[in-house]
Structure formats: C-alpha cells, structure tokens
Design a protein around this motif. Structure first.
Motif, PDB file in Angstrom:
ATOM      1  N   GLY A  84       0.915  -1.154   0.033  1.00  0.00           N
ATOM      2  CA  GLY A  84       0.065  -0.025  -0.001  1.00  0.00           C
ATOM      3  C   GLY A  84       0.817   1.319   0.053  1.00  0.00           C
ATOM      4  O   GLY A  84       1.986   1.328   0.257  1.00  0.00           O
ATOM      5  N   THR A  85       0.261   2.477  -0.347  1.00  0.00           N
ATOM      6  CA  THR A  85       0.921   3.707  -0.349  1.00  0.00           C
ATOM      7  C   THR A  85       1.041   4.392   1.122  1.00  0.00           C
ATOM      8  O   THR A  85       1.718   5.291   1.309  1.00  0.00           O
ATOM      9  CB  THR A  85       0.284   4.551  -1.248  1.00  0.00           C
ATOM     10  OG1 THR A  85      -1.103   4.735  -0.858  1.00  0.00           O
ATOM     11  CG2 THR A  85       0.197   4.276  -2.768  1.00  0.00           C
ATOM     12  N   ASP A  86       0.218   3.836   1.976  1.00  0.00           N
ATOM     13  CA  ASP A  86       0.160   4.216   3.433  1.00  0.00           C
ATOM     14  C   ASP A  86       0.107   3.153   4.221  1.00  0.00           C
ATOM     15  O   ASP A  86      -0.431   1.910   3.730  1.00  0.00           O
ATOM     16  CB  ASP A  86      -0.640   5.230   3.685  1.00  0.00           C
ATOM     17  CG  ASP A  86      -2.149   4.983   3.437  1.00  0.00           C
ATOM     18  OD1 ASP A  86      -2.522   3.755   3.300  1.00  0.00           O
ATOM     19  OD2 ASP A  86      -3.013   5.857   2.989  1.00  0.00           O
ATOM     20  N   GLU A  90       7.566   3.268   5.871  1.00  0.00           N
ATOM     21  CA  GLU A  90       8.224   4.062   5.031  1.00  0.00           C
ATOM     22  C   GLU A  90       7.203   5.411   4.371  1.00  0.00           C
ATOM     23  O   GLU A  90       7.810   6.245   3.911  1.00  0.00           O
ATOM     24  CB  GLU A  90       8.352   3.100   3.619  1.00  0.00           C
ATOM     25  CG  GLU A  90       9.185   2.204   3.961  1.00  0.00           C
ATOM     26  CD  GLU A  90       8.611   0.584   4.011  1.00  0.00           C
ATOM     27  OE1 GLU A  90       9.074  -0.393   3.691  1.00  0.00           O
ATOM     28  OE2 GLU A  90       7.732   0.801   4.906  1.00  0.00           O
ATOM     29  N   SER A  91       5.735   5.050   4.379  1.00  0.00           N
ATOM     30  CA  SER A  91       5.002   6.310   4.191  1.00  0.00           C
ATOM     31  C   SER A  91       5.206   7.554   4.787  1.00  0.00           C
ATOM     32  O   SER A  91       4.759   8.566   4.611  1.00  0.00           O
ATOM     33  CB  SER A  91       3.473   5.773   4.108  1.00  0.00           C
ATOM     34  OG  SER A  91       3.166   5.564   5.470  1.00  0.00           O
ATOM     35  N   LEU A  92       5.697   7.229   6.178  1.00  0.00           N
ATOM     36  CA  LEU A  92       6.054   8.382   7.041  1.00  0.00           C
ATOM     37  C   LEU A  92       7.288   8.738   7.115  1.00  0.00           C
ATOM     38  O   LEU A  92       7.653  10.146   7.281  1.00  0.00           O
ATOM     39  CB  LEU A  92       5.702   8.009   8.445  1.00  0.00           C
ATOM     40  CG  LEU A  92       4.311   7.728   8.896  1.00  0.00           C
ATOM     41  CD1 LEU A  92       4.044   7.035  10.245  1.00  0.00           C
ATOM     42  CD2 LEU A  92       3.245   8.736   8.746  1.00  0.00           C
ATOM     43  N   THR A  93       8.396   8.064   6.855  1.00  0.00           N
ATOM     44  CA  THR A  93       9.846   8.378   6.918  1.00  0.00           C
ATOM     45  C   THR A  93      10.568   8.492   5.458  1.00  0.00           C
ATOM     46  O   THR A  93      11.466   9.364   5.506  1.00  0.00           O
ATOM     47  CB  THR A  93      10.432   7.162   7.649  1.00  0.00           C
ATOM     48  OG1 THR A  93      10.276   5.982   6.928  1.00  0.00           O
ATOM     49  CG2 THR A  93       9.874   7.145   8.919  1.00  0.00           C
ATOM     50  N   LEU A  94      10.163   8.218   4.481  1.00  0.00           N
ATOM     51  CA  LEU A  94      10.893   8.251   3.223  1.00  0.00           C
ATOM     52  C   LEU A  94      10.215   9.629   2.541  1.00  0.00           C
ATOM     53  O   LEU A  94       9.256   9.919   2.690  1.00  0.00           O
ATOM     54  CB  LEU A  94      10.602   7.107   2.150  1.00  0.00           C
ATOM     55  CG  LEU A  94      11.131   5.604   2.684  1.00  0.00           C
ATOM     56  CD1 LEU A  94      10.935   4.628   1.576  1.00  0.00           C
ATOM     57  CD2 LEU A  94      12.503   5.828   3.168  1.00  0.00           C
ATOM     58  N   PRO A 104       9.878  13.939   4.271  1.00  0.00           N
ATOM     59  CA  PRO A 104       8.952  13.101   5.434  1.00  0.00           C
ATOM     60  C   PRO A 104       7.987  13.648   6.391  1.00  0.00           C
ATOM     61  O   PRO A 104       8.326  14.821   6.684  1.00  0.00           O
ATOM     62  CB  PRO A 104      10.398  12.431   6.113  1.00  0.00           C
ATOM     63  CG  PRO A 104      11.156  13.617   6.213  1.00  0.00           C
ATOM     64  CD  PRO A 104      11.082  14.321   4.712  1.00  0.00           C
ATOM     65  N   ASP A 105       7.207  12.958   6.810  1.00  0.00           N
ATOM     66  CA  ASP A 105       6.322  13.315   7.768  1.00  0.00           C
ATOM     67  C   ASP A 105       6.807  13.501   9.061  1.00  0.00           C
ATOM     68  O   ASP A 105       6.404  14.265   9.931  1.00  0.00           O
ATOM     69  CB  ASP A 105       4.831  12.390   7.811  1.00  0.00           C
ATOM     70  CG  ASP A 105       4.069  12.463   6.429  1.00  0.00           C
ATOM     71  OD1 ASP A 105       3.916  13.839   6.148  1.00  0.00           O
ATOM     72  OD2 ASP A 105       3.772  11.664   5.993  1.00  0.00           O
ATOM     73  N   THR A 169       5.806  -2.531   0.712  1.00  0.00           N
ATOM     74  CA  THR A 169       5.737  -3.764   0.751  1.00  0.00           C
ATOM     75  C   THR A 169       6.463  -4.532   2.003  1.00  0.00           C
ATOM     76  O   THR A 169       7.058  -5.716   1.812  1.00  0.00           O
ATOM     77  CB  THR A 169       5.753  -4.659  -0.381  1.00  0.00           C
ATOM     78  OG1 THR A 169       6.979  -4.391  -0.994  1.00  0.00           O
ATOM     79  CG2 THR A 169       4.638  -4.472  -1.456  1.00  0.00           C
ATOM     80  N   SER A 170       7.069  -3.578   3.148  1.00  0.00           N
ATOM     81  CA  SER A 170       7.982  -4.209   4.009  1.00  0.00           C
ATOM     82  C   SER A 170       7.056  -5.114   5.096  1.00  0.00           C
ATOM     83  O   SER A 170       5.700  -4.935   5.310  1.00  0.00           O
ATOM     84  CB  SER A 170       8.436  -3.193   4.661  1.00  0.00           C
ATOM     85  OG  SER A 170       7.477  -2.355   5.293  1.00  0.00           O
ATOM     86  N   THR A 171       7.759  -6.071   5.516  1.00  0.00           N
ATOM     87  CA  THR A 171       7.457  -6.900   6.465  1.00  0.00           C
ATOM     88  C   THR A 171       7.061  -6.374   8.079  1.00  0.00           C
ATOM     89  O   THR A 171       8.101  -5.744   8.265  1.00  0.00           O
ATOM     90  CB  THR A 171       7.882  -8.176   6.706  1.00  0.00           C
ATOM     91  OG1 THR A 171       7.764  -8.861   5.483  1.00  0.00           O
ATOM     92  CG2 THR A 171       7.198  -9.111   7.636  1.00  0.00           C
ATOM     93  N   LEU A 172       5.908  -6.337   8.617  1.00  0.00           N
ATOM     94  CA  LEU A 172       5.841  -6.103   9.890  1.00  0.00           C
ATOM     95  C   LEU A 172       6.656  -7.219  10.946  1.00  0.00           C
ATOM     96  O   LEU A 172       5.935  -8.004  10.902  1.00  0.00           O
ATOM     97  CB  LEU A 172       4.460  -5.715  10.351  1.00  0.00           C
ATOM     98  CG  LEU A 172       4.116  -5.301  11.848  1.00  0.00           C
ATOM     99  CD1 LEU A 172       4.811  -4.014  12.254  1.00  0.00           C
ATOM    100  CD2 LEU A 172       2.619  -5.232  12.000  1.00  0.00           C
ATOM    101  N   VAL A 173       7.728  -6.745  11.538  1.00  0.00           N
ATOM    102  CA  VAL A 173       8.444  -7.755  12.262  1.00  0.00           C
ATOM    103  C   VAL A 173       8.255  -7.382  13.736  1.00  0.00           C
ATOM    104  O   VAL A 173       8.574  -6.488  14.208  1.00  0.00           O
ATOM    105  CB  VAL A 173      10.021  -7.765  12.036  1.00  0.00           C
ATOM    106  CG1 VAL A 173      10.761  -8.538  12.930  1.00  0.00           C
ATOM    107  CG2 VAL A 173      10.190  -7.893  10.379  1.00  0.00           C
TER     108      VAL A 173
END
Length: 246
Positions: A84-86, A90-94, A104-105, A169-173
């Motif tokens: 997703g786009t959010d 990454e949607s906050l930091t990149l 970045p937000d 598409t990062s994994t939530l670890v």
C-alpha cells in the motif's frame, strides 16, 4: 492476509510471553522465556542479523517477505495485493530522493542522531575521523530533515525501483534475535545477574562494531540505549521516542 510457511511456533509463543512478562514487571518469568528462545534459536533457524541484511532494500533483504529470522513477522507482499501507499513506516519516513514525496512526515533531527549514535565504530551510524558520515540508517543527513531509510521496501523490493510509485511492501516484524537477546539482558540486569547481563549486552554491542561497556556504567540504561539504536524504526522501540513531526 496470505500465510505461507510457519509464521508462529513455540519460539514465537515464548517470545511473546517474554515481552508480556517484561512489560508486567515479571522479570524472572521474562528471563526464563527469553533464555529458552535464545537456547533453542539455532534449532528454529533464528540467528543474529547483520546490518547489511537489515537495511537491504531488495527482495532478499530482512524486511521483505516471510523469514524464519523474524520469529514473528507479518508480510504484506505486492504479489498478493497487500502492499500500500500508506500504513507502512516508509509512508511516514521516506522522501526524495528515495520516493517522489518532497519531505518526510516524521524524522530524527541531526543533533539527535549524533547524540544517540555517539560511539566510534558503530556500524549503524558514525562519523569517521575525516568527518565523513558512515550510515545505512539515514539518507540526506546533511539536509534539514534526515531521511530514515533503514526500512525501505518498495514494490516487492524490485531492483532499480526509482520511487516514482511509492508502493510499500515491507514486513511487519514483531521481534527478532537481537530484540529478544536485549530483553534477556534487561531481565537479568533487573534481577541482579550483572555478569550475565553485561556479557549479553557486550555481545550485542560487538556485533555492531562497539567496544565493551565499562565497569561503572548504569547497566539497565546501557541496555535501553542499545535497544534504541538497534530497534530504531520498530513501533515502541526507538524511533518514535526521538522523532520530530513535520
């Protein structure tokens, strides 16, 4: 969500129990569960992860897909329409030049980064003897808003992705070897097992290029400082305690 492979096993359960007991102040129980996870880590395919793997932005990096080393991880692959786009860090930091977004937000101020990573040799961030910044955690460090790029998986980690379509598409670890080991150090420090806690912490530090802590250091504070550096970007573990919101 599409589940593939074993996402939850006994080590996953004991990891959660270790965290719950630590949060509840039951450090004896936390140490027992954490000890079990570390003692059986190799049997479960769990091991320490180097910085190159953790910050790898491709589809073989630590934060892509489902990996045993995650202990507990929830992947959001583009191939299953779960990116997703959010909703991803990454949607906050990149921001530019990594993605098309201008700023970045949230970000960590330059002076705060230098304050947190204040030891020579740190593989995550350091300023060498020539004044050159060496880091795989941040981009555009000399800018007004340094970009936190440790977690940075765009469109399934496709090679050559230019960020013009920031689909994350990062994994939530939930946890990994380094985190449960530092929790083990914390538990033993609270229980007064100073020698063991120090040995655990020093091994974690050695893995990141740092020297052993001195004899007069506040051990619990040293564990928490290492957690902040190692787990930066993990919810509740480090980044949110030192960010600035745009």
């Amino acid at each position: 969500m599409k589940w593939s492979g074993v996402l939850f096993n006994r080590l996953s359960a004991y990891t959660i129990l270790a965290h719950i007991n630590a949060l509840s102040g039951n450090y004896l129980e936390a140490s027992v569960f954490a000890d079990y996870v570390i003692a059986n880590a190799t049997r479960g395919g769990i091991a320490a992860t180097d910085i190159a793997d953790i910050t790898n932005t491709t589809n073989v990096g630590f934060f892509f897909g489902n990996r045993i080393k995650h202990i507990i991880g929830f992947p959001f692959p583009n191939s299953s329409n779960e990116g997703g786009t959010d909703g991803h860090i990454e949607s906050l930091t990149l921001a530019k030049p990594l993605v098309s977004k201008p700023n970045p937000d949230i970000y960590v101020k330059v002076e705060r980064i230098v304050d947190i990573f204040n030891e020579a040799g740190d593989q995550r961030f350091r300023i060498d003897s020539t004044g050159t910044v060496q880091t795989s955690y941040f981009a555009d460090f000399g800018g007004i808003r340094p970009i936190f790029k440790k977690i940075h998986i765009i469109r399934n980690g496709e090679s050559g992705t230019d960020g013009s379509l920031p689909f994350f598409t990062s994994t939530l670890v939930f946890s990994r070897f380094e985190e449960i080991n530092l929790l083990r150090a914390e538990a033993n420090a609270v229980l007064g097992r100073t020698e063991l806690a120090t040995a655990i912490l020093n091994q974690s530090r050695k893995n990141r290029g740092l020297v052993e802590i001195g004899p007069n250091v506040d051990l619990i504070d040293a564990v928490f400082q290492e957690r902040r550096k190692e787990l930066m970007g993990k919810a509740g573990a480090g980044l949110m305690s030192c960010v600035t919101i745009k």
